[in-house]
Design a protein around this motif. Sequence first.
Motif, PDB file in Angstrom:
ATOM      1  N   THR A 145       0.847  -1.249   0.157  1.00  0.00           N
ATOM      2  CA  THR A 145       0.060   0.036  -0.043  1.00  0.00           C
ATOM      3  C   THR A 145       0.783   1.171   0.048  1.00  0.00           C
ATOM      4  O   THR A 145       2.015   1.384   0.837  1.00  0.00           O
ATOM      5  CB  THR A 145      -0.782   0.214   1.370  1.00  0.00           C
ATOM      6  N   GLU A 146       0.498   2.130  -0.962  1.00  0.00           N
ATOM      7  CA  GLU A 146       1.283   3.418  -1.173  1.00  0.00           C
ATOM      8  C   GLU A 146       0.747   4.584  -0.311  1.00  0.00           C
ATOM      9  O   GLU A 146      -0.780   4.452  -0.168  1.00  0.00           O
ATOM     10  CB  GLU A 146       1.575   3.628  -2.286  1.00  0.00           C
ATOM     11  N   GLY A 147       1.396   5.419   0.206  1.00  0.00           N
ATOM     12  CA  GLY A 147       0.787   6.754   0.737  1.00  0.00           C
ATOM     13  C   GLY A 147       0.322   6.605   2.085  1.00  0.00           C
ATOM     14  O   GLY A 147      -0.464   7.336   2.551  1.00  0.00           O
ATOM     15  N   VAL A 148       0.812   5.559   2.679  1.00  0.00           N
ATOM     16  CA  VAL A 148       0.460   5.301   4.246  1.00  0.00           C
ATOM     17  C   VAL A 148       1.909   5.014   5.041  1.00  0.00           C
ATOM     18  O   VAL A 148       2.574   4.870   4.399  1.00  0.00           O
ATOM     19  CB  VAL A 148      -0.434   4.178   4.533  1.00  0.00           C
ATOM     20  N   THR A 149       1.711   5.202   6.225  1.00  0.00           N
ATOM     21  CA  THR A 149       2.878   5.018   7.103  1.00  0.00           C
ATOM     22  C   THR A 149       2.957   3.444   7.408  1.00  0.00           C
ATOM     23  O   THR A 149       2.274   2.647   7.288  1.00  0.00           O
ATOM     24  CB  THR A 149       2.648   5.692   8.401  1.00  0.00           C
ATOM     25  N   LEU A 150       4.158   3.125   7.833  1.00  0.00           N
ATOM     26  CA  LEU A 150       4.592   1.877   8.215  1.00  0.00           C
ATOM     27  C   LEU A 150       3.807   1.448   9.413  1.00  0.00           C
ATOM     28  O   LEU A 150       3.212   0.509   9.574  1.00  0.00           O
ATOM     29  CB  LEU A 150       6.172   1.546   8.587  1.00  0.00           C
ATOM     30  N   ASP A 151       3.531   2.349  10.452  1.00  0.00           N
ATOM     31  CA  ASP A 151       2.418   2.078  11.502  1.00  0.00           C
ATOM     32  C   ASP A 151       1.051   1.806  11.092  1.00  0.00           C
ATOM     33  O   ASP A 151       0.243   0.920  11.513  1.00  0.00           O
ATOM     34  CB  ASP A 151       2.517   3.325  12.389  1.00  0.00           C
ATOM     35  N   GLN A 152       0.864   2.620  10.024  1.00  0.00           N
ATOM     36  CA  GLN A 152      -0.601   2.332   9.454  1.00  0.00           C
ATOM     37  C   GLN A 152      -0.836   0.809   8.749  1.00  0.00           C
ATOM     38  O   GLN A 152      -1.766   0.029   8.883  1.00  0.00           O
ATOM     39  CB  GLN A 152      -1.018   3.262   8.484  1.00  0.00           C
ATOM     40  N   ILE A 153       0.308   0.509   8.105  1.00  0.00           N
ATOM     41  CA  ILE A 153       0.439  -0.921   7.434  1.00  0.00           C
ATOM     42  C   ILE A 153       0.202  -1.906   8.560  1.00  0.00           C
ATOM     43  O   ILE A 153      -0.390  -2.898   8.464  1.00  0.00           O
ATOM     44  CB  ILE A 153       1.452  -0.913   6.468  1.00  0.00           C
ATOM     45  N   ALA A 154       0.960  -1.715   9.747  1.00  0.00           N
ATOM     46  CA  ALA A 154       0.982  -2.590  10.527  1.00  0.00           C
ATOM     47  C   ALA A 154      -0.558  -2.881  11.363  1.00  0.00           C
ATOM     48  O   ALA A 154      -1.320  -3.909  11.501  1.00  0.00           O
ATOM     49  CB  ALA A 154       1.878  -2.243  11.890  1.00  0.00           C
ATOM     50  N   ASP A 155      -1.024  -1.628  11.536  1.00  0.00           N
ATOM     51  CA  ASP A 155      -2.611  -1.603  12.010  1.00  0.00           C
ATOM     52  C   ASP A 155      -3.295  -2.327  11.070  1.00  0.00           C
ATOM     53  O   ASP A 155      -4.317  -3.124  11.538  1.00  0.00           O
ATOM     54  CB  ASP A 155      -3.045  -0.329  12.179  1.00  0.00           C
ATOM     55  N   ARG A 156      -3.266  -2.119   9.784  1.00  0.00           N
ATOM     56  CA  ARG A 156      -4.315  -2.831   8.830  1.00  0.00           C
ATOM     57  C   ARG A 156      -3.798  -4.237   8.881  1.00  0.00           C
ATOM     58  O   ARG A 156      -4.817  -4.974   8.405  1.00  0.00           O
ATOM     59  CB  ARG A 156      -3.946  -2.177   7.544  1.00  0.00           C
ATOM     60  N   LEU A 157      -2.707  -4.803   9.218  1.00  0.00           N
ATOM     61  CA  LEU A 157      -2.362  -6.304   9.118  1.00  0.00           C
ATOM     62  C   LEU A 157      -3.217  -6.701  10.312  1.00  0.00           C
ATOM     63  O   LEU A 157      -3.732  -8.049  10.159  1.00  0.00           O
ATOM     64  CB  LEU A 157      -0.814  -6.250   9.089  1.00  0.00           C
ATOM     65  N   ILE A 158      -3.056  -6.310  11.420  1.00  0.00           N
ATOM     66  CA  ILE A 158      -3.947  -6.548  12.473  1.00  0.00           C
ATOM     67  C   ILE A 158      -5.154  -6.489  12.307  1.00  0.00           C
ATOM     68  O   ILE A 158      -5.941  -7.710  12.652  1.00  0.00           O
ATOM     69  CB  ILE A 158      -3.573  -5.648  13.879  1.00  0.00           C
ATOM     70  N   ALA A 159      -5.868  -5.628  11.718  1.00  0.00           N
ATOM     71  CA  ALA A 159      -7.289  -5.622  11.516  1.00  0.00           C
ATOM     72  C   ALA A 159      -7.685  -6.851  10.455  1.00  0.00           C
ATOM     73  O   ALA A 159      -8.833  -7.367  10.662  1.00  0.00           O
ATOM     74  CB  ALA A 159      -7.913  -4.227  10.772  1.00  0.00           C
TER      75      ALA A 159
END
Length: 255
Positions: A211-225
Amino acid sequence: MKTAVRSHIGRVRQLNEDRAWVGKTPGGLTAAAVADGMGGHNAGDVASTLAVDSLSKSLSAWEGVVSAFEAEEKLKAIVLAANAAVFEAASTHPQYHNMGTTVVVALLDEQEGLIGHIGDSRAYRIRGGAIEQLTDDHTLVNELTRSGQLSREEAANHPRRNVLTRALGTDAEVSVDLQRIDMLPGDRLLICSDGLSALVDKALILDTMNTEGVTLDQIADRLIALALTAGGDDNVTVALIEYETGTGTRDGGTS
């Protein structure tokens, strides 16, 4: 190097037996560890905590740059020290008998990395739009699959798919798998417990990691979700490392 770490108890479990840590050595190497504990009477929680505490302490004291062989021997010794810490606690406290944990530990710079692992927590490298599983599960089902006794489809639904053939802390001696990898600008490394890899399709993990345009923290949150949406029947933990030219490693953290 940028890093992010997240852990969640999930939707079913009463206790989070996963532990994770990201940080850096005095010499500036980026380090990460994920552990998924096992054992009754909260022993899995104790095992993973002891393991990550030992690993983070040792890695935070890693001095200087050494040769490839010396680095492998040093990382192996660090993992074995964590094994000794968990095994000793299990041997001296009856309530922790036979407790253990998986572990994946990574040590990286801007050119290469070293990964050590025991169990079925995994490390993936995302590069050029593709995902590569770097670790090999130490499970009964994986051994049966590799020997041709089970198909991939049978393995995915096998009733004993979570049975480990190797874990940290259950025995005085343990074999550590070590793998040296290269790192290129744009690479992302994902280390996770099976609360993610067993529930979320690898293609969906890849789409999220790309995913582009998001932070690494946001990617981590999305994986958890994603894991929670898929049922969340286990604890789920992710540690992410991203190699971007011109960026510095963030301060470490524990989850």
